[in-house]
Write a protein that holds these residues in place. Sequence first.
Motif, short mmCIF file in Angstrom:
data_model
loop_
_atom_site.label_atom_id
_atom_site.label_comp_id
_atom_site.label_asym_id
_atom_site.label_seq_id
_atom_site.Cartn_x
_atom_site.Cartn_y
_atom_site.Cartn_z
N LEU A 1 0.83 -1.21 0.00
CA LEU A 1 0.00 0.00 0.00
C LEU A 1 0.87 1.25 0.00
CD1 LEU A 1 -2.81 -0.96 2.57
CD2 LEU A 1 -3.02 -0.77 0.09
N ILE A 2 1.92 1.25 0.80
CA ILE A 2 2.82 2.41 0.86
C ILE A 2 3.60 2.54 -0.44
CG2 ILE A 2 4.78 3.39 2.10
CD1 ILE A 2 3.79 1.95 4.60
N GLU A 3 4.05 1.42 -1.00
CA GLU A 3 4.79 1.47 -2.27
C GLU A 3 3.91 1.98 -3.39
OE1 GLU A 3 6.13 -2.56 -2.56
OE2 GLU A 3 8.16 -2.02 -1.90
N ALA A 4 2.64 1.56 -3.40
CA ALA A 4 1.73 2.03 -4.44
C ALA A 4 1.51 3.53 -4.34
CB ALA A 4 0.40 1.28 -4.34
N ALA A 5 1.39 4.04 -3.10
CA ALA A 5 1.22 5.48 -2.91
C ALA A 5 2.46 6.25 -3.37
CB ALA A 5 0.91 5.77 -1.45
N ARG A 6 3.64 5.69 -3.12
CA ARG A 6 4.87 6.36 -3.55
C ARG A 6 4.97 6.37 -5.07
NH1 ARG A 6 9.03 3.61 0.87
NH2 ARG A 6 8.55 5.02 2.62
N VAL A 7 4.56 5.28 -5.71
CA VAL A 7 4.58 5.25 -7.18
C VAL A 7 3.67 6.33 -7.76
CG1 VAL A 7 3.94 3.85 -9.17
CG2 VAL A 7 5.22 2.81 -7.29
N GLU A 8 2.55 6.59 -7.08
CA GLU A 8 1.64 7.64 -7.55
C GLU A 8 2.14 9.04 -7.23
OE1 GLU A 8 -1.04 7.23 -9.34
OE2 GLU A 8 -0.87 5.04 -9.36
N GLY A 9 3.27 9.15 -6.56
CA GLY A 9 3.85 10.45 -6.27
C GLY A 9 3.29 11.13 -5.03
N VAL A 10 2.68 10.35 -4.14
CA VAL A 10 2.12 10.93 -2.91
C VAL A 10 3.25 11.27 -1.94
CG1 VAL A 10 0.53 10.53 -1.00
CG2 VAL A 10 0.04 9.53 -3.25
N ALA A 11 3.16 12.43 -1.33
CA ALA A 11 4.17 12.86 -0.37
C ALA A 11 4.16 11.95 0.85
CB ALA A 11 3.94 14.31 0.03
N GLU A 12 5.31 11.89 1.54
CA GLU A 12 5.43 10.98 2.68
C GLU A 12 4.47 11.33 3.80
OE1 GLU A 12 7.29 8.19 2.99
OE2 GLU A 12 7.78 8.44 0.86
N TRP A 13 4.28 12.63 4.04
CA TRP A 13 3.39 12.99 5.13
C TRP A 13 1.95 12.66 4.79
CZ3 TRP A 13 -0.73 16.33 4.87
CH2 TRP A 13 -0.79 17.17 3.74
N ARG A 14 1.59 12.68 3.49
CA ARG A 14 0.24 12.31 3.08
C ARG A 14 0.07 10.79 3.16
NH1 ARG A 14 -2.70 16.26 0.50
NH2 ARG A 14 -3.93 14.68 -0.58
N ILE A 15 1.14 10.04 2.90
CA ILE A 15 1.08 8.59 3.07
C ILE A 15 0.81 8.26 4.53
CG2 ILE A 15 2.42 6.46 2.96
CD1 ILE A 15 3.85 7.57 0.53
N PHE A 16 1.51 8.97 5.40
CA PHE A 16 1.33 8.73 6.83
C PHE A 16 -0.09 9.08 7.27
CE2 PHE A 16 1.34 10.78 11.08
CZ PHE A 16 1.58 9.66 11.85
#
Length: 282
Positions: free
Chosen positions: A175-190
Amino acid sequence: MFPRPIEQQSRSVQVGYQALLPIALILWLLPLIAVMIFSIKPDSDFVQGNFWGLPSSFEFFNNYGKVFFESDMPRYLWNSVVITVPTVIGTVALACMTGFALGVYRFKGNLFIFFMFIAGNFVPFQILMVPVRDLTVSMNLYDTKLGLILFHIAFQTGFCTLFMRNFIRALPFPLIEAARVEGVAEWRIFWFVVMPLMKPAIAALSVLIFTFIWNDYFWAVVLTQGPDAQPVTAGITAFNSQFRAAYHLMSAGSIVAALPPVAMFFLMQKHFIAGLTLGAVK
Protein backbone atom coordinates in the motif's frame (compact mmCIF):
# COMPACT_ATOMS: atom_id res chain seq x y z
CA MET A 1 0.69 -29.66 24.91
CA PHE A 2 -2.34 -27.41 25.38
CA PRO A 3 -5.02 -28.08 28.02
CA ARG A 4 -8.20 -29.68 26.79
CA PRO A 5 -11.30 -27.44 26.65
CA ILE A 6 -13.57 -27.77 29.65
CA GLU A 7 -16.36 -29.03 27.38
CA GLN A 8 -14.25 -32.09 26.56
CA GLN A 9 -13.51 -32.94 30.20
CA SER A 10 -15.45 -35.43 32.31
CA ARG A 11 -18.70 -34.44 33.98
CA SER A 12 -17.10 -34.36 37.44
CA VAL A 13 -14.40 -31.96 36.23
CA GLN A 14 -17.02 -29.68 34.64
CA VAL A 15 -19.06 -29.60 37.86
CA GLY A 16 -15.96 -28.80 39.90
CA TYR A 17 -15.03 -26.05 37.48
CA GLN A 18 -18.52 -24.53 37.63
CA ALA A 19 -18.47 -24.66 41.44
CA LEU A 20 -14.99 -23.15 41.85
CA LEU A 21 -15.35 -20.39 39.26
CA PRO A 22 -17.81 -18.22 41.29
CA ILE A 23 -15.65 -18.69 44.39
CA ALA A 24 -12.53 -17.56 42.52
CA LEU A 25 -14.44 -14.59 41.12
CA ILE A 26 -15.64 -13.53 44.58
CA LEU A 27 -12.11 -13.84 46.02
CA TRP A 28 -10.76 -11.72 43.16
CA LEU A 29 -13.43 -9.06 43.70
CA LEU A 30 -13.24 -9.16 47.50
CA PRO A 31 -10.97 -6.08 47.89
CA LEU A 32 -13.25 -4.03 45.64
CA ILE A 33 -16.33 -5.25 47.49
CA ALA A 34 -14.70 -4.30 50.81
CA VAL A 35 -13.95 -0.77 49.54
CA MET A 36 -17.54 -0.39 48.33
CA ILE A 37 -18.88 -1.47 51.73
CA PHE A 38 -16.44 0.85 53.52
CA SER A 39 -17.69 3.76 51.40
CA ILE A 40 -21.24 3.49 52.78
CA LYS A 41 -20.32 2.98 56.43
CA PRO A 42 -20.53 5.74 59.05
CA ASP A 43 -17.40 7.03 60.71
CA SER A 44 -18.54 5.56 64.05
CA ASP A 45 -18.13 2.02 62.71
CA PHE A 46 -14.40 2.54 62.23
CA VAL A 47 -14.03 4.20 65.64
CA GLN A 48 -15.73 1.19 67.27
CA GLY A 49 -13.66 -1.32 65.29
CA ASN A 50 -16.48 -2.51 63.01
CA PHE A 51 -14.26 -2.88 59.96
CA TRP A 52 -15.65 -6.06 58.41
CA GLY A 53 -19.16 -6.22 59.81
CA LEU A 54 -22.33 -4.89 58.23
CA PRO A 55 -22.80 -1.10 58.31
CA SER A 56 -24.68 0.14 61.36
CA SER A 57 -26.34 2.72 59.11
CA PHE A 58 -26.48 3.49 55.40
CA GLU A 59 -24.37 6.60 54.78
CA PHE A 60 -24.03 6.53 50.99
CA PHE A 61 -25.34 10.04 50.34
CA ASN A 62 -23.62 11.49 53.40
CA ASN A 63 -20.17 10.08 52.56
CA TYR A 64 -20.24 10.81 48.85
CA GLY A 65 -21.73 14.23 49.54
CA LYS A 66 -18.75 15.05 51.75
CA VAL A 67 -16.37 13.81 49.06
CA PHE A 68 -17.89 16.03 46.37
CA PHE A 69 -19.00 19.12 48.32
CA GLU A 70 -16.85 19.30 51.46
CA SER A 71 -13.42 18.40 50.08
CA ASP A 72 -11.09 19.20 47.18
CA MET A 73 -12.03 15.98 45.36
CA PRO A 74 -13.62 17.81 42.35
CA ARG A 75 -10.44 19.83 42.01
CA TYR A 76 -8.30 16.68 42.15
CA LEU A 77 -10.52 15.04 39.54
CA TRP A 78 -10.15 18.04 37.25
CA ASN A 79 -6.38 17.95 37.73
CA SER A 80 -6.39 14.29 36.67
CA VAL A 81 -8.37 15.15 33.54
CA VAL A 82 -6.03 18.04 32.69
CA ILE A 83 -2.99 15.79 33.19
CA THR A 84 -4.27 12.58 31.59
CA VAL A 85 -5.95 13.81 28.39
CA PRO A 86 -2.98 15.87 27.03
CA THR A 87 -0.62 13.06 28.04
CA VAL A 88 -2.61 10.49 26.08
CA ILE A 89 -2.83 12.76 23.03
CA GLY A 90 0.86 13.69 23.12
CA THR A 91 2.09 10.16 23.76
CA VAL A 92 -0.04 8.53 21.06
CA ALA A 93 0.83 11.26 18.54
CA LEU A 94 4.58 10.87 19.13
CA ALA A 95 4.30 7.08 19.10
CA CYS A 96 2.48 7.13 15.75
CA MET A 97 5.18 9.27 14.16
CA THR A 98 8.15 7.43 15.65
CA GLY A 99 6.51 4.07 14.95
CA PHE A 100 5.97 5.10 11.33
CA ALA A 101 9.58 6.25 10.96
CA LEU A 102 11.06 3.13 12.56
CA GLY A 103 8.62 0.73 10.91
CA VAL A 104 8.64 2.02 7.33
CA TYR A 105 12.04 3.59 6.68
CA ARG A 106 15.26 1.61 6.42
CA PHE A 107 18.27 3.61 7.56
CA LYS A 108 21.48 3.09 9.49
CA GLY A 109 20.86 3.02 13.21
CA ASN A 110 17.19 2.07 12.89
CA LEU A 111 17.48 -0.99 15.12
CA PHE A 112 19.73 0.84 17.58
CA ILE A 113 17.18 3.63 18.05
CA PHE A 114 14.41 1.05 18.37
CA PHE A 115 16.37 -0.86 21.00
CA MET A 116 16.92 2.38 22.92
CA PHE A 117 13.15 2.86 23.10
CA ILE A 118 12.81 -0.71 24.34
CA ALA A 119 15.64 -0.36 26.87
CA GLY A 120 13.88 2.58 28.50
CA ASN A 121 11.00 0.29 29.44
CA PHE A 122 13.30 -1.88 31.57
CA VAL A 123 14.67 0.94 33.72
CA PRO A 124 13.16 0.71 37.25
CA PHE A 125 11.27 3.95 37.64
CA GLN A 126 12.12 4.18 41.36
CA ILE A 127 15.78 4.95 40.60
CA LEU A 128 14.66 7.93 38.53
CA MET A 129 12.88 9.57 41.45
CA VAL A 130 15.69 11.87 42.62
CA PRO A 131 17.09 12.97 39.21
CA VAL A 132 13.61 13.56 37.75
CA ARG A 133 12.56 15.58 40.79
CA ASP A 134 15.76 17.66 40.65
CA LEU A 135 15.22 18.21 36.92
CA THR A 136 11.68 19.48 37.43
CA VAL A 137 12.86 21.78 40.23
CA SER A 138 15.66 23.22 38.07
CA MET A 139 13.19 23.83 35.22
CA ASN A 140 10.60 25.42 37.54
CA LEU A 141 8.17 22.61 36.70
CA TYR A 142 7.94 21.06 40.16
CA ASP A 143 4.41 20.94 41.57
CA THR A 144 2.89 21.89 38.21
CA LYS A 145 0.55 19.99 35.96
CA LEU A 146 2.77 20.77 32.97
CA GLY A 147 5.76 19.09 34.61
CA LEU A 148 3.76 15.93 35.26
CA ILE A 149 2.39 15.94 31.70
CA LEU A 150 5.85 16.29 30.12
CA PHE A 151 7.31 13.57 32.31
CA HIS A 152 4.52 11.09 31.54
CA ILE A 153 4.81 11.78 27.80
CA ALA A 154 8.55 11.17 27.92
CA PHE A 155 8.26 8.06 30.07
CA GLN A 156 5.38 6.41 28.17
CA THR A 157 6.61 7.12 24.63
CA GLY A 158 9.04 4.18 24.72
CA PHE A 159 6.36 1.56 25.30
CA CYS A 160 3.97 3.25 22.87
CA THR A 161 6.64 3.36 20.16
CA LEU A 162 7.30 -0.35 20.63
CA PHE A 163 3.57 -1.01 20.27
CA MET A 164 3.09 1.20 17.20
CA ARG A 165 6.26 0.19 15.38
CA ASN A 166 5.38 -3.49 15.56
CA PHE A 167 1.82 -2.75 14.48
CA ILE A 168 2.93 -0.71 11.46
CA ARG A 169 5.45 -3.39 10.45
CA ALA A 170 2.51 -5.82 10.19
CA LEU A 171 0.61 -3.59 7.74
CA PRO A 172 0.75 -4.47 4.01
CA PHE A 173 3.78 -2.59 2.70
CA PRO A 174 2.57 -2.67 -0.96
CA LEU A 175 0.00 0.00 0.00
CA ILE A 176 2.82 2.41 0.86
CA GLU A 177 4.79 1.47 -2.27
CA ALA A 178 1.73 2.03 -4.44
CA ALA A 179 1.22 5.48 -2.91
CA ARG A 180 4.87 6.36 -3.55
CA VAL A 181 4.58 5.25 -7.18
CA GLU A 182 1.64 7.64 -7.55
CA GLY A 183 3.85 10.45 -6.27
CA VAL A 184 2.12 10.93 -2.91
CA ALA A 185 4.17 12.86 -0.37
CA GLU A 186 5.43 10.98 2.68
CA TRP A 187 3.39 12.99 5.13
CA ARG A 188 0.24 12.31 3.08
CA ILE A 189 1.08 8.59 3.07
CA PHE A 190 1.33 8.73 6.83
CA TRP A 191 -1.89 10.70 7.29
CA PHE A 192 -4.16 9.22 4.60
CA VAL A 193 -2.82 5.68 4.16
CA VAL A 194 -1.27 4.51 7.41
CA MET A 195 -3.29 6.42 10.02
CA PRO A 196 -6.71 5.02 8.99
CA LEU A 197 -5.28 1.50 9.33
CA MET A 198 -3.93 2.32 12.79
CA LYS A 199 -7.28 3.25 14.35
CA PRO A 200 -7.69 -0.04 16.29
CA ALA A 201 -4.14 0.23 17.63
CA ILE A 202 -4.63 3.89 18.55
CA ALA A 203 -7.84 3.05 20.42
CA ALA A 204 -6.22 0.17 22.31
CA LEU A 205 -3.14 2.21 23.17
CA SER A 206 -5.23 5.20 24.28
CA VAL A 207 -7.18 3.05 26.74
CA LEU A 208 -3.98 1.54 28.15
CA ILE A 209 -2.17 4.87 28.53
CA PHE A 210 -5.28 6.55 29.97
CA THR A 211 -5.46 3.83 32.63
CA PHE A 212 -1.71 4.00 33.37
CA ILE A 213 -1.66 7.78 33.80
CA TRP A 214 -4.96 8.11 35.65
CA ASN A 215 -3.99 5.42 38.18
CA ASP A 216 -0.43 6.67 38.68
CA TYR A 217 0.31 7.37 42.34
CA PHE A 218 4.10 7.26 42.62
CA TRP A 219 4.95 10.19 40.35
CA ALA A 220 1.91 12.13 41.49
CA VAL A 221 3.39 12.15 45.01
CA VAL A 222 7.00 12.71 43.90
CA LEU A 223 6.40 15.59 41.47
CA THR A 224 3.42 17.39 43.01
CA GLN A 225 2.13 18.52 46.37
CA GLY A 226 -1.15 20.15 47.28
CA PRO A 227 -4.44 20.53 45.43
CA ASP A 228 -3.09 22.94 42.80
CA ALA A 229 -1.48 20.18 40.73
CA GLN A 230 -2.03 16.83 42.43
CA PRO A 231 -4.21 14.28 40.59
CA VAL A 232 -6.96 12.34 42.28
CA THR A 233 -4.80 9.33 43.19
CA ALA A 234 -2.63 11.48 45.43
CA GLY A 235 -5.52 13.68 46.52
CA ILE A 236 -7.31 10.77 48.19
CA THR A 237 -4.67 10.79 50.92
CA ALA A 238 -5.88 14.27 51.91
CA PHE A 239 -8.65 12.54 53.86
CA ASN A 240 -5.99 11.32 56.31
CA SER A 241 -5.19 13.49 59.29
CA GLN A 242 -2.21 13.29 61.63
CA PHE A 243 -3.81 10.95 64.16
CA ARG A 244 -6.58 9.11 62.30
CA ALA A 245 -7.73 8.18 58.83
CA ALA A 246 -11.21 8.75 57.41
CA TYR A 247 -11.54 5.31 55.85
CA HIS A 248 -15.13 5.87 54.80
CA LEU A 249 -14.24 9.01 52.85
CA MET A 250 -11.08 7.46 51.40
CA SER A 251 -13.12 4.50 50.18
CA ALA A 252 -15.76 6.74 48.65
CA GLY A 253 -13.05 8.81 46.96
CA SER A 254 -11.40 5.65 45.64
CA ILE A 255 -14.66 4.49 44.06
CA VAL A 256 -15.12 7.90 42.44
CA ALA A 257 -11.53 7.89 41.17
CA ALA A 258 -11.96 4.42 39.65
CA LEU A 259 -15.05 5.31 37.60
CA PRO A 260 -13.38 7.24 34.69
CA PRO A 261 -10.99 4.41 33.66
CA VAL A 262 -13.83 1.89 33.87
CA ALA A 263 -16.08 4.12 31.78
CA MET A 264 -13.23 4.68 29.31
CA PHE A 265 -12.75 0.95 28.88
CA PHE A 266 -16.44 0.22 28.31
CA LEU A 267 -16.78 3.10 25.84
CA MET A 268 -13.74 1.91 23.86
CA GLN A 269 -14.19 -1.81 24.50
CA LYS A 270 -14.98 -2.70 20.90
CA HIS A 271 -11.96 -0.88 19.50
CA PHE A 272 -9.75 -2.02 22.39
CA ILE A 273 -10.40 -5.71 21.79
CA ALA A 274 -10.07 -5.26 18.02
CA GLY A 275 -6.69 -3.61 18.50
CA LEU A 276 -5.37 -6.32 20.77
CA THR A 277 -6.59 -9.22 18.60
CA LEU A 278 -5.72 -7.73 15.20
CA GLY A 279 -3.29 -10.11 13.53
CA ALA A 280 -3.93 -12.91 16.01
CA VAL A 281 -5.40 -15.09 13.27
CA LYS A 282 -4.43 -15.30 9.65
